[in-house]
Design a protein around this motif. Structure first.
Motif, PDB file in Angstrom:
ATOM      1  N   TRP A  17      25.167  82.561  29.609  1.00 57.26           N
ATOM      2  CA  TRP A  17      25.208  82.678  31.073  1.00 57.26           C
ATOM      3  C   TRP A  17      24.130  83.640  31.533  1.00 57.26           C
ATOM      4  O   TRP A  17      23.408  83.375  32.483  1.00 57.26           O
ATOM      5  CB  TRP A  17      26.559  83.174  31.557  1.00 57.26           C
ATOM      6  CG  TRP A  17      27.727  82.277  31.308  1.00 57.26           C
ATOM      7  CD1 TRP A  17      27.709  81.004  30.816  1.00 57.26           C
ATOM      8  CD2 TRP A  17      29.090  82.593  31.544  1.00 57.26           C
ATOM      9  NE1 TRP A  17      28.987  80.513  30.734  1.00 57.26           N
ATOM     10  CE2 TRP A  17      29.852  81.463  31.172  1.00 57.26           C
ATOM     11  CE3 TRP A  17      29.750  83.716  32.030  1.00 57.26           C
ATOM     12  CZ2 TRP A  17      31.244  81.445  31.281  1.00 57.26           C
ATOM     13  CZ3 TRP A  17      31.131  83.684  32.132  1.00 57.26           C
ATOM     14  CH2 TRP A  17      31.868  82.553  31.759  1.00 57.26           C
ATOM     15  N   VAL A  21      20.778  83.143  34.003  1.00 58.31           N
ATOM     16  CA  VAL A  21      20.551  83.923  35.224  1.00 58.31           C
ATOM     17  C   VAL A  21      19.204  84.646  35.170  1.00 58.31           C
ATOM     18  O   VAL A  21      18.500  84.739  36.180  1.00 58.31           O
ATOM     19  CB  VAL A  21      21.706  84.933  35.442  1.00 58.31           C
ATOM     20  CG1 VAL A  21      21.386  85.912  36.548  1.00 58.31           C
ATOM     21  CG2 VAL A  21      22.997  84.182  35.743  1.00 58.31           C
ATOM     22  N   ASP A  92      23.996  72.611  31.871  1.00 66.41           N
ATOM     23  CA  ASP A  92      23.739  73.968  32.353  1.00 66.41           C
ATOM     24  C   ASP A  92      24.570  74.885  31.464  1.00 66.41           C
ATOM     25  O   ASP A  92      25.769  74.650  31.284  1.00 66.41           O
ATOM     26  CB  ASP A  92      24.185  74.092  33.819  1.00 66.41           C
ATOM     27  CG  ASP A  92      23.874  75.433  34.420  1.00 66.41           C
ATOM     28  OD1 ASP A  92      24.248  76.466  33.804  1.00 66.41           O
ATOM     29  OD2 ASP A  92      23.287  75.472  35.506  1.00 66.41           O
ATOM     30  N   ARG A  94      26.082  77.435  31.908  1.00 58.94           N
ATOM     31  CA  ARG A  94      27.298  77.950  32.541  1.00 58.94           C
ATOM     32  C   ARG A  94      28.446  76.945  32.499  1.00 58.94           C
ATOM     33  O   ARG A  94      29.565  77.265  32.883  1.00 58.94           O
ATOM     34  CB  ARG A  94      26.996  78.384  33.967  1.00 58.94           C
ATOM     35  CG  ARG A  94      26.058  79.604  33.984  1.00 58.94           C
ATOM     36  CD  ARG A  94      25.506  79.843  35.336  1.00 58.94           C
ATOM     37  NE  ARG A  94      24.598  78.739  35.673  1.00 58.94           N
ATOM     38  CZ  ARG A  94      23.888  78.669  36.778  1.00 58.94           C
ATOM     39  NH1 ARG A  94      23.982  79.612  37.676  1.00 58.94           N
ATOM     40  NH2 ARG A  94      23.085  77.647  37.005  1.00 58.94           N
ATOM     41  N   SER A 118      35.917  80.191  38.380  1.00 55.63           N
ATOM     42  CA  SER A 118      35.263  80.774  39.558  1.00 55.63           C
ATOM     43  C   SER A 118      33.933  81.436  39.190  1.00 55.63           C
ATOM     44  O   SER A 118      32.994  81.416  39.972  1.00 55.63           O
ATOM     45  CB  SER A 118      36.190  81.770  40.262  1.00 55.63           C
ATOM     46  OG  SER A 118      36.353  82.945  39.508  1.00 55.63           O
ATOM     47  N   THR A 120      31.835  80.405  37.082  1.00 57.45           N
ATOM     48  CA  THR A 120      30.831  79.391  36.774  1.00 57.45           C
ATOM     49  C   THR A 120      30.716  78.341  37.877  1.00 57.45           C
ATOM     50  O   THR A 120      30.089  77.309  37.677  1.00 57.45           O
ATOM     51  CB  THR A 120      31.173  78.690  35.439  1.00 57.45           C
ATOM     52  OG1 THR A 120      32.437  78.030  35.564  1.00 57.45           O
ATOM     53  CG2 THR A 120      31.201  79.677  34.293  1.00 57.45           C
ATOM     54  N   GLU A 121      31.278  78.618  39.039  1.00 55.84           N
ATOM     55  CA  GLU A 121      31.294  77.612  40.105  1.00 55.84           C
ATOM     56  C   GLU A 121      29.910  77.297  40.663  1.00 55.84           C
ATOM     57  O   GLU A 121      29.727  76.246  41.280  1.00 55.84           O
ATOM     58  CB  GLU A 121      32.247  78.021  41.229  1.00 55.84           C
ATOM     59  CG  GLU A 121      31.817  79.233  42.008  1.00 55.84           C
ATOM     60  CD  GLU A 121      32.874  79.687  43.013  1.00 55.84           C
ATOM     61  OE1 GLU A 121      33.916  79.022  43.145  1.00 55.84           O
ATOM     62  OE2 GLU A 121      32.636  80.713  43.651  1.00 55.84           O
ATOM     63  N   SER A 122      28.925  78.143  40.391  1.00 52.96           N
ATOM     64  CA  SER A 122      27.582  77.864  40.910  1.00 52.96           C
ATOM     65  C   SER A 122      26.991  76.582  40.319  1.00 52.96           C
ATOM     66  O   SER A 122      26.095  75.992  40.909  1.00 52.96           O
ATOM     67  CB  SER A 122      26.654  79.047  40.645  1.00 52.96           C
ATOM     68  OG  SER A 122      26.521  79.274  39.259  1.00 52.96           O
ATOM     69  N   VAL A 123      27.483  76.120  39.171  1.00 51.49           N
ATOM     70  CA  VAL A 123      26.973  74.868  38.605  1.00 51.49           C
ATOM     71  C   VAL A 123      27.491  73.656  39.364  1.00 51.49           C
ATOM     72  O   VAL A 123      26.992  72.553  39.168  1.00 51.49           O
ATOM     73  CB  VAL A 123      27.297  74.716  37.097  1.00 51.49           C
ATOM     74  CG1 VAL A 123      26.725  75.858  36.299  1.00 51.49           C
ATOM     75  CG2 VAL A 123      28.770  74.565  36.845  1.00 51.49           C
ATOM     76  N   ASP A 124      28.453  73.864  40.245  1.00 53.32           N
ATOM     77  CA  ASP A 124      29.053  72.763  40.994  1.00 53.32           C
ATOM     78  C   ASP A 124      28.449  72.586  42.385  1.00 53.32           C
ATOM     79  O   ASP A 124      28.987  71.821  43.184  1.00 53.32           O
ATOM     80  CB  ASP A 124      30.567  72.990  41.138  1.00 53.32           C
ATOM     81  CG  ASP A 124      31.285  72.961  39.807  1.00 53.32           C
ATOM     82  OD1 ASP A 124      30.862  72.206  38.918  1.00 53.32           O
ATOM     83  OD2 ASP A 124      32.268  73.707  39.655  1.00 53.32           O
ATOM     84  N   LEU A 125      27.353  73.251  42.692  1.00 51.77           N
ATOM     85  CA  LEU A 125      26.784  73.180  44.035  1.00 51.77           C
ATOM     86  C   LEU A 125      26.411  71.758  44.443  1.00 51.77           C
ATOM     87  O   LEU A 125      26.550  71.383  45.600  1.00 51.77           O
ATOM     88  CB  LEU A 125      25.570  74.103  44.147  1.00 51.77           C
ATOM     89  CG  LEU A 125      25.870  75.599  44.057  1.00 51.77           C
ATOM     90  CD1 LEU A 125      24.580  76.401  44.117  1.00 51.77           C
ATOM     91  CD2 LEU A 125      26.837  76.026  45.149  1.00 51.77           C
ATOM     92  N   ASP A 126      25.932  70.971  43.491  1.00 48.79           N
ATOM     93  CA  ASP A 126      25.544  69.588  43.791  1.00 48.79           C
ATOM     94  C   ASP A 126      26.644  68.593  43.436  1.00 48.79           C
ATOM     95  O   ASP A 126      26.391  67.402  43.359  1.00 48.79           O
ATOM     96  CB  ASP A 126      24.263  69.227  43.027  1.00 48.79           C
ATOM     97  CG  ASP A 126      23.077  70.040  43.495  1.00 48.79           C
ATOM     98  OD1 ASP A 126      23.032  70.392  44.688  1.00 48.79           O
ATOM     99  OD2 ASP A 126      22.199  70.319  42.662  1.00 48.79           O
TER     100      ASP A 126
END
Length: 186
Positions: A17, A21, A92, A94, A118, A120-126
């Protein structure tokens, strides 16, 4: 364990992770990981293939648990799986969540499911992306069933329980039970 301690525990145990980043190579963490450094110094060319299918199959929500006697390479196999997944262009880092449970209580493990998602939720943006959950150092099957199966029923999980039954991990026989699936997302 408090939520901030669990977050710190997860952050330390998932060095891929941090590499993501910092914009480092996805596998840069392998050169610094103490277990993999130790393995490199004693490398005899053997690598257990017990999780090779997970490393190459299309990614889906999975919970991976290997059980067996101490000191046979379960943790190393999981770290090698994490490395192989990090090398894939469609993953990804993450999405890979390694959870060493040796310092966690049953209540902590239940909280890990929510906190790691929560974190790792940034991988779910799309759009929602699957996770590969690597639970390590789980010593009792009943503890796993009580701790995760009830939670999985709420969120859905594809679980793979690994049982050795005296068969060498690399033999390809008896290394894992059949996948168990629950509906929904984990």
């Amino acid at each position: 364990m408090r939520g901030d301690s669990i977050r710190q525990h997860l952050g330390e145990r998932n060095p891929w992770w941090k590499a993501q980043v910092l914009g480092e190579e996805a596998t840069a963490w392998t050169d610094r990981h103490p277990v993999l450094q130790g393995l490199a110094s004693y490398d005899i060319g053997y690598r257990a293939g017990v999780l090779d299918d997970v490393a190459t199959d299309p990614l889906g929500d999975r919970l991976i648990v290997l059980s067996g006697p101490r000191r046979i390479g379960k943790s190393v196999a999981m770290l090698q799986l994490a490395e192989a997944l990090c090398e894939r262009g469609d993953v990804d880092p993450r999405q890979i969540i390694h959870v060493p449970c040796d310092m966690l209580t049953l209540q902590d493990v239940r909280r890990v499911l929510t906190l790691a998602r929560s974190m790792t939720e940034s991988v779910d943006l799309d759009g929602a992306r699957p996770r590969v959950w690597l639970f390590d150092e789980i010593t009792f099957g009943a503890w796993l069933d009580v701790g995760l199966q009830g939670r999985a029923g709420q969120h859905g999980v594809r679980a793979r329980h690994g049982h050795r039954h005296g068969v060498p991990m690399g033999s390809g026989r008896g290394c894992r039970g059949q996948p168990h699936g629950w509906p929904g997302r984990f």
